[in-house]
Design an enzyme around this catalytic site. Structure first.
Site, PDB file in Angstrom:
ATOM      1  N   SER A  51       0.918  -1.343  -0.401  1.00  0.00           N
ATOM      2  CA  SER A  51      -0.044  -0.003   0.026  1.00  0.00           C
ATOM      3  C   SER A  51       0.742   1.247  -0.045  1.00  0.00           C
ATOM      4  O   SER A  51       0.227   2.674  -0.194  1.00  0.00           O
ATOM      5  CB  SER A  51      -1.026   0.115   1.069  1.00  0.00           C
ATOM      6  OG  SER A  51      -2.083  -0.982   0.947  1.00  0.00           O
ATOM      7  N   LYS A  96       0.573   3.359  -3.150  1.00  0.00           N
ATOM      8  CA  LYS A  96      -0.597   4.440  -3.138  1.00  0.00           C
ATOM      9  C   LYS A  96      -0.610   5.807  -2.852  1.00  0.00           C
ATOM     10  O   LYS A  96      -1.026   6.819  -3.666  1.00  0.00           O
ATOM     11  CB  LYS A  96      -1.704   3.978  -2.098  1.00  0.00           C
ATOM     12  CG  LYS A  96      -2.534   2.553  -2.022  1.00  0.00           C
ATOM     13  CD  LYS A  96      -3.239   2.216  -0.832  1.00  0.00           C
ATOM     14  CE  LYS A  96      -3.835   0.926  -0.899  1.00  0.00           C
ATOM     15  NZ  LYS A  96      -4.494   0.571   0.256  1.00  0.00           N
ATOM     16  N   TYR A 131      -3.934  -2.371  -9.930  1.00  0.00           N
ATOM     17  CA  TYR A 131      -3.787  -2.510  -8.447  1.00  0.00           C
ATOM     18  C   TYR A 131      -3.025  -3.273  -8.060  1.00  0.00           C
ATOM     19  O   TYR A 131      -1.876  -3.199  -7.317  1.00  0.00           O
ATOM     20  CB  TYR A 131      -5.074  -2.306  -8.040  1.00  0.00           C
ATOM     21  CG  TYR A 131      -5.057  -2.281  -6.256  1.00  0.00           C
ATOM     22  CD1 TYR A 131      -4.696  -1.340  -5.717  1.00  0.00           C
ATOM     23  CD2 TYR A 131      -5.334  -3.524  -5.811  1.00  0.00           C
ATOM     24  CE1 TYR A 131      -4.627  -1.049  -4.461  1.00  0.00           C
ATOM     25  CE2 TYR A 131      -5.232  -3.368  -4.401  1.00  0.00           C
ATOM     26  CZ  TYR A 131      -4.871  -2.221  -3.725  1.00  0.00           C
ATOM     27  OH  TYR A 131      -5.041  -2.094  -2.207  1.00  0.00           O
ATOM     28  N   TYR A 143      -4.831   4.044   8.051  1.00  0.00           N
ATOM     29  CA  TYR A 143      -6.432   3.354   8.140  1.00  0.00           C
ATOM     30  C   TYR A 143      -6.488   3.828   9.374  1.00  0.00           C
ATOM     31  O   TYR A 143      -6.540   5.088   9.994  1.00  0.00           O
ATOM     32  CB  TYR A 143      -6.247   1.962   7.731  1.00  0.00           C
ATOM     33  CG  TYR A 143      -5.441   1.592   6.275  1.00  0.00           C
ATOM     34  CD1 TYR A 143      -5.791   2.104   5.246  1.00  0.00           C
ATOM     35  CD2 TYR A 143      -4.279   0.944   6.859  1.00  0.00           C
ATOM     36  CE1 TYR A 143      -5.186   1.942   4.251  1.00  0.00           C
ATOM     37  CE2 TYR A 143      -3.496   0.830   5.628  1.00  0.00           C
ATOM     38  CZ  TYR A 143      -3.893   1.193   4.280  1.00  0.00           C
ATOM     39  OH  TYR A 143      -3.338   0.883   3.389  1.00  0.00           O
ATOM     40  N   VAL A 182       1.488  -3.796   3.873  1.00  0.00           N
ATOM     41  CA  VAL A 182       1.415  -4.912   4.627  1.00  0.00           C
ATOM     42  C   VAL A 182       2.481  -5.740   4.231  1.00  0.00           C
ATOM     43  O   VAL A 182       2.862  -6.749   5.116  1.00  0.00           O
ATOM     44  CB  VAL A 182      -0.039  -5.789   4.327  1.00  0.00           C
ATOM     45  CG1 VAL A 182      -1.071  -5.291   4.810  1.00  0.00           C
ATOM     46  CG2 VAL A 182      -0.048  -5.986   2.799  1.00  0.00           C
TER      47      VAL A 182
HETATM   48  O1  DON Z   1      -5.118  -4.633  -1.533  1.00  0.00           O
HETATM   49  C1  DON Z   1      -4.377  -5.352  -0.513  1.00  0.00           C
HETATM   50  O2  DON Z   1      -4.859  -6.263  -0.079  1.00  0.00           O
HETATM   51  C2  DON Z   1      -2.825  -5.387  -0.578  1.00  0.00           C
HETATM   52  N1  DON Z   1      -2.551  -5.594  -2.012  1.00  0.00           N
HETATM   53  C3  DON Z   1      -2.427  -4.090  -0.295  1.00  0.00           C
HETATM   54  C4  DON Z   1      -2.868  -3.869   1.135  1.00  0.00           C
HETATM   55  C5  DON Z   1      -2.047  -3.160   2.118  1.00  0.00           C
HETATM   56  O3  DON Z   1      -0.794  -2.710   2.071  1.00  0.00           O
HETATM   57  C6  DON Z   1      -2.766  -2.687   3.179  1.00  0.00           C
HETATM   58  N2  DON Z   1      -2.077  -1.809   4.087  1.00  0.00           N
HETATM   59  N3  DON Z   1      -1.423  -1.625   4.892  1.00  0.00           N
END
Ligand code: DON
Length: 310
Positions: A67, A70, A194, A246, A264
């Site tokens: 993320s 983003k 994405y 978040y 993550v």
């Molecule tokens: O959307 C997802 O599940 C992941 N590819 C990215 C999520 C993410 O890193 C959320 N944040 N901390």
């Protein structure tokens, strides 16, 4: 000590202090390809406006930025759409989980902010601009390579496929957005871009270098390229501060006091305005909102440097 020596000493101290915390807990495993990462790793890189990179630990080991990407797609989308972007996505903290769908229904397909997954999908759709996914993926990768000044930045295809195979919630969010007429491109195209942007693989050194323009009013001080305007840079930093983690964004602002964005994969990009861009990486223990060790390292760095914006 000179400023440079002092920064080296502080970064080394932060890395040392993190050592007892490493390897506890487990890495994010909802994307199978991320579950294989050794949780005992830790890296930190601080890149200053004059081009100094001060690093410690595993700062040259590539990891999945997830993320954190983003922030960079938001920059591309704001450059493309300017204020029109804000008719499609809000600028308020969500107070909910990164992939929550409940708020999206209540608010009729307008995501709260560009960093929760629903908002990030709208941003990715804006970057895609009705074109071909392969072109958008190449644009994003090229943008990251030029900011990092490193052609080695690339997408990990295994992670991208793993995301796609397990991305049921993201598919739900994208379908929801499309039903509310808030995606211009087909759902499958938006998801493809994405998943690939999340699968970008970068080191702390590259990521901090890439974020440098955010610390200097949109100017990449090393490439001498105005990446985005000073006003947009202030806005991106404001959204990182209020929404970058978040439902843990308030806690991060309280403890660290720097605009930041987590992923993550265990990475966090933080910005010390007018001073430096900082990337930390600690894959375990990972909470979905940020990495506990990464946030602790930034808290110590901010305390020792006095770089909190507050
Ligand atoms: O959307 C997802 O599940 C992941 N590819 C990215 C999520 C993410 O890193 C959320 N944040 N901390």
């Amino acid at each position: 000590m000179t400023d440079a020596e002092e920064l080296h000493a502080i970064v080394a101290q932060v890395a040392d202090e993190m050592r007892p915390h490493l390897g506890r807990g487990k890495v994010a495993d909802y994307i199978p390809a991320l579950a294989r990462v050794d949780p005992r790793q830790f890296g930190i890189a601080v890149v200053t406006g004059d081009g100094r990179s001060v690093v410690a630990g595993d700062a040259d080991t590539p990891f999945s930025v997830q993320s954190v990407s983003k922030v960079f797609t938001l920059t591309l989308a704001i450059n493309r759409l300017d204020d029109a972007l804000w008719t499609r996505v809000g600028r308020e903290p969500s107070g909910s989980h990164f992939n929550s769908i409940a708020q999206l229904e209540a608010e009729k397909g307008i995501p709260r902010n560009p960093f929760i997954n629903a908002g990030a999908l709208v941003v990715t759709d804006a970057v895609l601009a009705g074109g071909r996914p392969a072109d958008a993926i190449a644009d994003i990768t090229g943008f990251m390579r030029s900011l990092a000044m490193d052609e080695a930045v690339s997408i990990d295809p295994e992670v991208a496929i793993s995301e796609e195979e397990t991305g049921f919630l993201n598919a739900s969010l994208a379908n929801f957005l499309r039903a509310y007429d808030n995606l211009g491109s087909p759902v499958s195209d938006v998801l493809e871009v994405y998943f690939n942007q999340c699968a970008l693989s970068m080191t702390c050194r590259q990521l901090a270098r890439a974020g440098l323009f955010l610390a200097h009013q949109g100017l990449d001080t090393l490439n001498r390229i105005q990446v985005t305007s000073p006003e947009r840079t202030r806005r991106i930093n404001a959204i990182m501060m209020t929404c970058g983690h978040y439902d843990a964004s308030g806690e991060f602002a309280y403890r660290v006091g720097l605009p930041g964005k987590s992923g993550v994969g265990g990475g966090i990009l933080a910005i010390a305005p007018r001073r430096a861009a900082i990337a930390v990486w600690a894959p375990g223990p990972a909470a979905p909102r940020n990495t506990l060790v990464g946030a602790l390292a930034l808290r110590r760095l901010a305390a020792l440097t006095g770089w909190s914006v507050f």
